[in-house]
Design a protein around this motif. Sequence first.
Motif, PDB file in Angstrom:
ATOM      1  N   VAL A   5      -4.618   2.285  -5.288  1.00 16.51           N
ATOM      2  CA  VAL A   5      -3.688   2.990  -4.206  1.00 16.51           C
ATOM      3  C   VAL A   5      -2.456   2.876  -4.493  1.00 16.51           C
ATOM      4  O   VAL A   5      -1.367   3.582  -3.972  1.00 16.51           O
ATOM      5  CB  VAL A   5      -4.060   2.345  -2.735  1.00 16.51           C
ATOM      6  N   ILE A   6      -1.816   1.913  -5.138  1.00 13.51           N
ATOM      7  CA  ILE A   6      -0.276   1.692  -5.736  1.00 13.51           C
ATOM      8  C   ILE A   6      -0.507   1.704  -7.123  1.00 13.51           C
ATOM      9  O   ILE A   6      -1.291   0.811  -7.689  1.00 13.51           O
ATOM     10  CB  ILE A   6       0.236   0.435  -5.136  1.00 13.51           C
ATOM     11  N   LYS A   7       0.355   2.371  -7.849  1.00 13.60           N
ATOM     12  CA  LYS A   7       0.405   2.219  -9.106  1.00 13.60           C
ATOM     13  C   LYS A   7       1.773   2.625  -9.714  1.00 13.60           C
ATOM     14  O   LYS A   7       2.442   3.590  -9.222  1.00 13.60           O
ATOM     15  CB  LYS A   7      -0.451   3.635  -9.867  1.00 13.60           C
ATOM     16  N   THR A   8       2.475   1.715 -10.277  1.00 11.89           N
ATOM     17  CA  THR A   8       3.945   1.925 -10.640  1.00 11.89           C
ATOM     18  C   THR A   8       3.798   1.715 -12.262  1.00 11.89           C
ATOM     19  O   THR A   8       2.970   0.967 -13.039  1.00 11.89           O
ATOM     20  CB  THR A   8       4.876   0.645 -10.403  1.00 11.89           C
ATOM     21  N   GLU A   9       4.642   2.580 -12.829  1.00 10.52           N
ATOM     22  CA  GLU A   9       4.855   2.539 -14.352  1.00 10.52           C
ATOM     23  C   GLU A   9       6.448   2.118 -14.809  1.00 10.52           C
ATOM     24  O   GLU A   9       7.236   2.974 -14.336  1.00 10.52           O
ATOM     25  CB  GLU A   9       4.439   3.708 -15.148  1.00 10.52           C
ATOM     26  N   LYS A  61       7.926   5.316 -12.878  1.00 12.37           N
ATOM     27  CA  LYS A  61       7.103   6.156 -11.882  1.00 12.37           C
ATOM     28  C   LYS A  61       6.245   5.103 -11.023  1.00 12.37           C
ATOM     29  O   LYS A  61       6.104   4.078 -11.383  1.00 12.37           O
ATOM     30  CB  LYS A  61       5.928   6.829 -13.048  1.00 12.37           C
ATOM     31  N   ALA A  62       6.210   5.879  -9.667  1.00  9.32           N
ATOM     32  CA  ALA A  62       5.418   5.334  -8.982  1.00  9.32           C
ATOM     33  C   ALA A  62       4.452   6.135  -8.235  1.00  9.32           C
ATOM     34  O   ALA A  62       5.002   7.014  -7.567  1.00  9.32           O
ATOM     35  CB  ALA A  62       6.124   4.240  -8.070  1.00  9.32           C
ATOM     36  N   SER A  63       3.488   5.776  -7.843  1.00  5.88           N
ATOM     37  CA  SER A  63       2.632   6.447  -6.620  1.00  5.88           C
ATOM     38  C   SER A  63       1.802   5.636  -5.444  1.00  5.88           C
ATOM     39  O   SER A  63       1.276   4.791  -5.945  1.00  5.88           O
ATOM     40  CB  SER A  63       1.379   7.550  -7.420  1.00  5.88           C
ATOM     41  N   ILE A  64       2.057   5.870  -4.338  1.00  3.43           N
ATOM     42  CA  ILE A  64       1.753   5.360  -3.279  1.00  3.43           C
ATOM     43  C   ILE A  64       0.551   6.001  -2.647  1.00  3.43           C
ATOM     44  O   ILE A  64       0.877   7.205  -2.048  1.00  3.43           O
ATOM     45  CB  ILE A  64       2.638   4.880  -2.364  1.00  3.43           C
ATOM     46  N   ALA A  65      -0.606   5.403  -2.567  1.00  2.00           N
ATOM     47  CA  ALA A  65      -1.798   6.123  -1.536  1.00  2.00           C
ATOM     48  C   ALA A  65      -1.882   7.743  -2.256  1.00  2.00           C
ATOM     49  O   ALA A  65      -2.274   8.487  -1.609  1.00  2.00           O
ATOM     50  CB  ALA A  65      -1.538   6.508  -0.383  1.00  2.00           C
ATOM     51  N   GLY A  66      -1.666   7.688  -3.600  1.00  2.00           N
ATOM     52  CA  GLY A  66      -1.637   9.106  -4.473  1.00  2.00           C
ATOM     53  C   GLY A  66      -0.511   9.981  -4.165  1.00  2.00           C
ATOM     54  O   GLY A  66      -0.667  11.261  -4.740  1.00  2.00           O
ATOM     55  N   GLU A  74       7.718  11.691   2.267  1.00  2.00           N
ATOM     56  CA  GLU A  74       7.288  12.011   3.548  1.00  2.00           C
ATOM     57  C   GLU A  74       5.814  11.556   3.828  1.00  2.00           C
ATOM     58  O   GLU A  74       5.279  11.132   4.679  1.00  2.00           O
ATOM     59  CB  GLU A  74       7.740  13.263   4.091  1.00  2.00           C
ATOM     60  N   LEU A  75       5.061  12.008   2.791  1.00  2.00           N
ATOM     61  CA  LEU A  75       3.795  11.844   2.879  1.00  2.00           C
ATOM     62  C   LEU A  75       3.392  10.311   2.735  1.00  2.00           C
ATOM     63  O   LEU A  75       2.272   9.927   3.422  1.00  2.00           O
ATOM     64  CB  LEU A  75       3.071  12.794   1.708  1.00  2.00           C
ATOM     65  N   ILE A  76       3.971   9.701   1.790  1.00  2.00           N
ATOM     66  CA  ILE A  76       3.918   8.393   1.802  1.00  2.00           C
ATOM     67  C   ILE A  76       4.130   7.561   3.228  1.00  2.00           C
ATOM     68  O   ILE A  76       3.213   6.781   3.629  1.00  2.00           O
ATOM     69  CB  ILE A  76       4.786   7.673   0.786  1.00  2.00           C
ATOM     70  N   LYS A  77       5.359   7.928   3.806  1.00  7.62           N
ATOM     71  CA  LYS A  77       5.641   7.253   5.057  1.00  7.62           C
ATOM     72  C   LYS A  77       4.288   7.163   5.972  1.00  7.62           C
ATOM     73  O   LYS A  77       4.143   6.618   6.859  1.00  7.62           O
ATOM     74  CB  LYS A  77       6.845   7.923   5.612  1.00  7.62           C
ATOM     75  N   LYS A  78       3.633   8.474   6.207  1.00  8.45           N
ATOM     76  CA  LYS A  78       2.563   8.757   7.052  1.00  8.45           C
ATOM     77  C   LYS A  78       1.411   7.774   6.706  1.00  8.45           C
ATOM     78  O   LYS A  78       0.573   7.422   7.508  1.00  8.45           O
ATOM     79  CB  LYS A  78       2.004  10.243   6.881  1.00  8.45           C
ATOM     80  N   ASN A  79       1.511   7.421   5.372  1.00  8.02           N
ATOM     81  CA  ASN A  79       0.158   6.553   5.104  1.00  8.02           C
ATOM     82  C   ASN A  79       0.388   5.111   4.904  1.00  8.02           C
ATOM     83  O   ASN A  79      -0.510   4.372   4.330  1.00  8.02           O
ATOM     84  CB  ASN A  79      -0.386   7.237   3.780  1.00  8.02           C
ATOM     85  N   ILE A  80       1.520   4.551   5.063  1.00  5.94           N
ATOM     86  CA  ILE A  80       1.946   3.313   5.032  1.00  5.94           C
ATOM     87  C   ILE A  80       2.230   2.354   6.465  1.00  5.94           C
ATOM     88  O   ILE A  80       2.835   3.361   7.325  1.00  5.94           O
ATOM     89  CB  ILE A  80       2.875   2.911   4.018  1.00  5.94           C
ATOM     90  N   GLY A  81       1.933   1.464   6.614  1.00  2.00           N
ATOM     91  CA  GLY A  81       2.757   0.683   7.559  1.00  2.00           C
ATOM     92  C   GLY A  81       3.543  -0.430   7.013  1.00  2.00           C
ATOM     93  O   GLY A  81       3.520  -0.840   5.989  1.00  2.00           O
ATOM     94  N   TYR A  82       4.182  -1.160   8.001  1.00  4.11           N
ATOM     95  CA  TYR A  82       5.497  -1.958   7.469  1.00  4.11           C
ATOM     96  C   TYR A  82       5.834  -2.871   8.477  1.00  4.11           C
ATOM     97  O   TYR A  82       5.796  -2.453   9.678  1.00  4.11           O
ATOM     98  CB  TYR A  82       6.733  -1.179   6.988  1.00  4.11           C
ATOM     99  N   ILE A 157      -2.194   1.637   3.367  1.00  4.95           N
ATOM    100  CA  ILE A 157      -1.409   0.286   2.810  1.00  4.95           C
ATOM    101  C   ILE A 157      -0.647   0.201   3.862  1.00  4.95           C
ATOM    102  O   ILE A 157       0.106   0.789   4.485  1.00  4.95           O
ATOM    103  CB  ILE A 157      -0.686   0.784   1.564  1.00  4.95           C
ATOM    104  N   VAL A 158      -0.441  -1.326   3.835  1.00  3.85           N
ATOM    105  CA  VAL A 158       0.375  -2.159   4.718  1.00  3.85           C
ATOM    106  C   VAL A 158       1.323  -2.970   4.062  1.00  3.85           C
ATOM    107  O   VAL A 158       0.795  -3.978   3.355  1.00  3.85           O
ATOM    108  CB  VAL A 158      -0.139  -2.691   6.275  1.00  3.85           C
TER     109      VAL A 158
END
Lengths: 246, 368
Positions: A5-9, A61-66, A74-82, A157-158
């Motif tokens: 769900v989280i991948k960074t390079e 590179k980084a992808s969060i929740a795909g 904006e799509l990332i923001k919908k799928n994460i909590g903080y 993801i939170v």
Amino acid sequence: MKEVVIKTEALTKRFGDFVAANAISFEVYKGEIFGFLGANGAGKTTAMRMLCGLSIPTSGKASIAGFDVFRQPELIKKNIGYMSQRFSLYEDLTVGENITFFGGIYGLSDKQLRQKKDDLVTNLGLQNEVNKLVASLPLGWKQKLAFSVAVLHDPKIVFLDEPTGGVDPLTRRQFWDLIYEAAERGVTIFVTTHYMDEAEYCHRISIMVDGKIEALDTPSNLKKIYNTGSMNDVFYQLARKAKRSD
Amino acid sequence: MKQFLTFVQKEFYHVLRDRKTLLILFGMPMVQILIFGFALTNEVKNTKLMIVDHAKDLASAQLTAQIEASRYFEIEKSVSDHRQIEASFKEGSVKVVLVFPLHFYESLLHENKSQVQIIADASDPNTATTLINYLNAIIQDYATELKNPLSIPYQIIPETKMLYNPQLKGAHNFVPGVMALVLMLVCVMMTAVSIVREKETGTMEVLLVSPFKPILVILSKAIPYLLLSLVNVISILLVSVFVLDLPVKGSIFLLFAESTLFIITCLTLGIFISIKTSSQQVAMLISLMGMLLPTILFSGFMFPIENMPIPLQIISNIIPAKWFYIIVKAIMIKGLSFAGIWKETLILLGITIFLLIVSLKSFKIRLA
């Protein structure tokens, strides 16, 4: 096969000449509790801010929740909590109003919101406190409420930034019970902490030193590698190599 | 849209639950208006007046009696020496002096007109104007009383001399001034503080992580203050019309439209300050020192701009409150229509747009 769900390079953030986060690469799996450790100034917060979309990476590179951090923030923001180390609810609003507000800005419908609110309140045993101001609650309850509000919209993801600062050990334990519950529901937890007992609760931990990830494994493997019985020692051995500090 | 409304509702909770904010928001304008209003009316009661009577005839005695009978003046002493006038003014024991010339009654009878001299202490111009107006009214009343319906009316022509401030600049147009001041304070300070408070408590980060657009965060912060400020404008106008008898001569709609424009200017300023600062104290200090003080100094409300050195006059042009003050005065007191104030409106609009662009620019930079 575990879902990533989280991948960074080689994710990097520079502020002028200063490299706050230096080519960090890691993966976090679905439903995992991932501990993100490091001394103050090691670059934890910078890395986390990039993952949350609060800060734009310089390179990598980084992808969060795909979703890609550069192209789909904006799509990332919908799928994460903080939830941040600083208390993140409104003290002058009641428990109920806080839930309604945070649910509302995540676009939950009235019906969903009512359902979620009832569940949350019952779950935390706050039935008598719904109409009380958050300011009147003890710190431990506030923190638990803040976490529950952060996962209200069922994020994938939170991110928890030192969520248990200043809380007594018993309440911290209860807080971690909430984290485990969420993880069992399939929510991925990305947590930074300074408490080594909390690090032991995590499935895997990474330790950052001077902007780089120096170690990444399960707590028990890390203890084996560094040939010691406590996480404290592991952390100490790594962190004292650090050349920079706050 | 629903998200936006949820946010605005939350902002209203913040404002309405904070007693101190409410007190500042609604108490302060009332207190200011009433203090300014009543300080003005109290001062003209029982003012010390000195008579210098060179005539000592029937008319001068009658007129003196009439003045004494009014509740506005108290005759301090009668002297016949001019040198005592200056001394009394300097001591502050009298505020107005009325001088009857020799042959006051005689010239009234024979020439149908006569003169008196009024000397006022105009170091406080507002009071001096009011006093002179009252004294004039009493004199005119007396002249009318004396009038013989069959003959040509008697005329007493008062010759007025303003000591210390001959032009009488800075008359008491305090309602427009208070309006500019209050809106400035409410909009700039409250907006700035309320946004910075979210930064300080950490809730701003939570908001920025949410899908809610940052620009909407700022906008929804501004809306409650826009509405509350309009309520303030209404309440200030109600008090000035019904309690202070100061009517609005021009169009009330125009006045509201211009007020809304000025409120938006102030909100933008508040937002700008909040973007540049990160603690509530700093935001408050900047609002007070950087905004309120120039407003008081340069709006023309307290100190006449015409009397300032040229560099300060130039600076005064960038103060939005100056233009708003001119506009409100024009609408309320002169009763001008839009044709009379379009230039000022355009300048105000220009300042607002400039501030808006600068704020949006710096807001973006901060997020990156």
